[in-house]
Design a protein around this motif. Structure first.
Motif, PDB file in Angstrom:
ATOM      1  N   ILE A 290      -0.887  -9.435  13.188  1.00  0.00           N
ATOM      2  CA  ILE A 290      -1.450 -10.109  12.017  1.00  0.00           C
ATOM      3  C   ILE A 290      -1.836  -9.097  10.937  1.00  0.00           C
ATOM      4  O   ILE A 290      -1.557  -9.288   9.747  1.00  0.00           O
ATOM      5  CB  ILE A 290      -2.682 -10.940  12.419  1.00  0.00           C
ATOM      6  N   TYR A 291      -2.443  -8.011  11.346  1.00  0.00           N
ATOM      7  CA  TYR A 291      -2.963  -7.038  10.385  1.00  0.00           C
ATOM      8  C   TYR A 291      -2.000  -5.879  10.165  1.00  0.00           C
ATOM      9  O   TYR A 291      -1.328  -5.422  11.101  1.00  0.00           O
ATOM     10  CB  TYR A 291      -4.288  -6.449  10.871  1.00  0.00           C
ATOM     11  N   THR A 292      -1.951  -5.407   8.935  1.00  0.00           N
ATOM     12  CA  THR A 292      -1.401  -4.099   8.619  1.00  0.00           C
ATOM     13  C   THR A 292      -2.586  -3.179   8.333  1.00  0.00           C
ATOM     14  O   THR A 292      -3.727  -3.639   8.254  1.00  0.00           O
ATOM     15  CB  THR A 292      -0.493  -4.151   7.386  1.00  0.00           C
ATOM     16  N   GLU A 293      -2.315  -1.895   8.163  1.00  0.00           N
ATOM     17  CA  GLU A 293      -3.407  -0.972   7.830  1.00  0.00           C
ATOM     18  C   GLU A 293      -4.091  -1.403   6.540  1.00  0.00           C
ATOM     19  O   GLU A 293      -5.317  -1.343   6.415  1.00  0.00           O
ATOM     20  CB  GLU A 293      -2.870   0.456   7.688  1.00  0.00           C
ATOM     21  N   GLU A 294      -3.296  -1.847   5.564  1.00  0.00           N
ATOM     22  CA  GLU A 294      -3.847  -2.227   4.261  1.00  0.00           C
ATOM     23  C   GLU A 294      -4.620  -3.538   4.332  1.00  0.00           C
ATOM     24  O   GLU A 294      -5.702  -3.666   3.745  1.00  0.00           O
ATOM     25  CB  GLU A 294      -2.717  -2.340   3.225  1.00  0.00           C
ATOM     26  N   SER A 295      -4.091  -4.516   5.053  1.00  0.00           N
ATOM     27  CA  SER A 295      -4.749  -5.832   5.065  1.00  0.00           C
ATOM     28  C   SER A 295      -6.027  -5.823   5.892  1.00  0.00           C
ATOM     29  O   SER A 295      -6.926  -6.629   5.653  1.00  0.00           O
ATOM     30  CB  SER A 295      -3.793  -6.897   5.601  1.00  0.00           C
ATOM     31  N   PHE A 296      -6.122  -4.927   6.869  1.00  0.00           N
ATOM     32  CA  PHE A 296      -7.333  -4.881   7.692  1.00  0.00           C
ATOM     33  C   PHE A 296      -8.491  -4.237   6.940  1.00  0.00           C
ATOM     34  O   PHE A 296      -9.642  -4.570   7.160  1.00  0.00           O
ATOM     35  CB  PHE A 296      -7.070  -4.114   8.991  1.00  0.00           C
ATOM     36  N   ARG A 297      -8.166  -3.336   6.051  1.00  0.00           N
ATOM     37  CA  ARG A 297      -9.213  -2.605   5.337  1.00  0.00           C
ATOM     38  C   ARG A 297      -9.907  -3.516   4.325  1.00  0.00           C
ATOM     39  O   ARG A 297      -9.265  -4.238   3.577  1.00  0.00           O
ATOM     40  CB  ARG A 297      -8.601  -1.408   4.624  1.00  0.00           C
ATOM     41  N   LYS A 298     -11.241  -3.455   4.305  1.00  0.00           N
ATOM     42  CA  LYS A 298     -12.023  -4.235   3.350  1.00  0.00           C
ATOM     43  C   LYS A 298     -13.124  -3.351   2.774  1.00  0.00           C
ATOM     44  O   LYS A 298     -13.757  -2.576   3.496  1.00  0.00           O
ATOM     45  CB  LYS A 298     -12.668  -5.455   4.034  1.00  0.00           C
ATOM     46  N   SER A 299     -13.359  -3.493   1.491  1.00  0.00           N
ATOM     47  CA  SER A 299     -14.425  -2.728   0.846  1.00  0.00           C
ATOM     48  C   SER A 299     -15.782  -3.228   1.321  1.00  0.00           C
ATOM     49  O   SER A 299     -15.966  -4.413   1.597  1.00  0.00           O
ATOM     50  CB  SER A 299     -14.327  -2.855  -0.679  1.00  0.00           C
TER      51      SER A 299
END
Length: 522
Positions: A290-299
């Motif tokens: 489900i997650y990529t490195e970019e989509s998992f990251r949140k500010s």
């Protein structure tokens, strides 16, 4: 009523090399009546000099000629290095500033401040703070306090093997005057070296510190990787309690706390936090469809504190009491589960933060002599043993030592002491779960105990809240191994709907059948 004024200045001919390939074309035209007065910009080349017109829009009748002249002079100086031929300027109240491509706005207050040249450079370029400082000094005739040799000697003696170019090194609230001056002079000499050899465009996107240090004959082995680049690019503004730093999308409220003594400590905190986030994102992306490195990251926003007993996360804000807890709390922000099953939320946080915590403990030399003797060598002094026996804790604590040594024996060559310690605690808690021995050990903190301290308690009758954090990690790891991480990511919020049994039934079956003992097997 609008006013239109054209300000002309004669400057030395700018070479095409200094313009970095930008076309020297004339351009004229008005901004429009909504902007007040406007001035057009033209660059006409000759063999000896260039005549320039810089466009300035006056957004208020109260703008003084002195302010206009200061903008004009700053433009003249900076444009000898930076291509500014298409840049327009506006002066007036901040509330009346209209955003427009290639137009730079200033208030009269900004123009009157002593650091206006730095503000001007910052608004005309998109550079890390130290490059803004260095470029301002280079363009506006700065005289360094320290010689280049003195800067080299200072750098070679630094304990932190990074250059002092992070924004807070330039803040008097965070640096001693002598250190702040060294940072300014370091920025100046490095900028001068780069701009004397390369174009502005090259300076703006590339880093030449290695060449500069080698040219100086520096003996320091200075690190500058992609994370250092992110930290140096962080923006910082003063606040009532310290400074607000925006680094890699996260907002840090940097305040005075006991565990953060110097700017080097702040830099290390930001570096390790960003490294932890990047490693976490890579791991999650490898385990999830489900997650990529970019989509998992949140500010996230982080507030530092000395108050209370523990770090917490709530509503997009991490309240950080100890740096080692950062990734744990960050996981609550990015990878959470139903609050009703808080043991899974904590199990996920402990499980996926263990690599960061292992590196933190090792990097900060947190293993003491007693740890080495107790756990690595199995030697417990008589006084400690007598105290454990008096407290009824001897059997429990000796089991932790036994489990730790078995785990270490499995992966003896790895630097995983802290991880083995965490698992040894979790496995011991599961071994003694529900026994009188465990119930009598008041120093054991369950998830229920910690949530009560944090004020998160509602009605929590579920068995999972009686686990310790480490025990929750062990069960959660096996849950992920059996069903996959995405089974938790896509959860309906009900354990029974997700896995076919209640969480109490699952935990009870797991403990009664000692399903955790496989961690100790060869």
């Amino acid at each position: 009523m609008m006013k239109k004024v054209v300000y002309r200045s004669i400057g030395v001919l700018l070479s095409m090399a200094m313009l970095c390939g930008c076309a020297a074309q004339g351009k004229s035209g008005e901004i429009g009546s909504d902007a007040g007065a406007s001035v057009s910009s033209t660059l006409t080349s000759s063999t000896s000099a260039s005549s320039t017109e810089v466009s300035v829009s006056l957004l208020s009748e109260d703008v003084t000629e002195e302010s206009v002249n200061k903008v004009k002079d700053a433009w003249q100086r900076l444009s000898e290095i930076v291509p500014l031929t298409d840049t327009e300027f506006a002066i007036g109240p901040a509330t009346e500033h209209v955003k427009k491509d290639d137009r730079v706005n200033f208030t009269e207050k900004e123009i009157s401040d002593d650091n206006f040249n730095e503000v001007f450079t910052d608004k005309c370029t998109d550079l890390p703070y130290w490059k803004t400082v260095g470029l301002t000094e280079y363009a506006f005739g700065y005289t360094p306090v320290n010689t280049e040799d003195q800067v080299k000697e200072y750098l070679d003696k630094r304990e932190e093997k990074t250059l002092p170019l992070f924004a807070l090194y330039f803040f008097e609230e965070f640096s001693e005057e002598s250190d702040l001056q060294m940072s300014r002079d370091c920025a100046y000499y490095l900028t001068r070296y780069a701009l004397d050899k390369y174009s502005f465009n090259d300076f703006s996107v590339n880093d030449h510190r290695g060449e500069w240090l080698a040219d100086l004959g520096s003996t320091g082995d200075f690190r500058f990787d992609e994370i250092d680049e992110l930290v140096e690019a962080a923006t910082a503004v003063k606040s009532q309690t310290g400074a607000t730093v925006k680094c890699a999308g996260n907002i840090w409220d940097i305040t005075e706390v006991e565990w953060l003594k110097t700017v080097d400590d702040v830099y290390c905190l930001l570096y390790e936090a960003e490294e932890g986030i990047q490693n976490l994102c890579k791991r999650i992306a490898a385990e999830s469809d489900i997650y990529t490195e970019e989509s998992f990251r949140k500010s996230v926003q982080i507030t530092l504190t000395d108050e209370g007993e523990l770090s917490t996360y709530r509503d997009g804000v991490i309240r950080l009491l100890q740096p080692i807890a950062f990734v744990h709390e960050y996981i609550h922000h990015t990878l959470n589960y139903s609050f009703k099953e808080g043991w899974i939320a904590e199990g996920l946080a402990v499980y996926y933060s263990r690599d960061y915590e292992e590196a933190y403990v090792r990097g900060h030399n947190m293993f003491g002599d007693s740890f080495q003797k107790w756990y690595e060598e199995g030697i417990i002094d008589d006084e400690s043993m007598a105290k454990m026996e008096q407290d009824g804790a001897a059997e429990y604590e000796l089991t932790i030592v036994d489990y730790y040594q078995k785990l270490r024996e499995k992966d003896k060559d790895q630097n995983n002491q802290y991880t083995c310690y965490e698992y040894a605690n979790g496995l011991t808690d599961l071994t003694f779960f529900g026994t009188e021995t465990r119930e009598n050990l008041k120093y054991i903190k369950t998830i229920r105990d910690v949530y009560d301290i944090a004020g998160n308690m509602e009605k929590m009758d579920d068995l999972g809240f009686d686990l310790t954090y480490q025990a929750a990690m062990v069960i959660t790891e096996d849950l992920i191994a059996k069903y996959g991480l995405d089974s938790l990511v896509e959860s309906s919020g009900s354990f029974e709907e997700d896995f076919g049994v209640t969480s109490d039934e699952y935990i009870r079956n797991y403990i009664d059948n000692k399903m955790y003992m496989h961690f100790l097997e060869e």
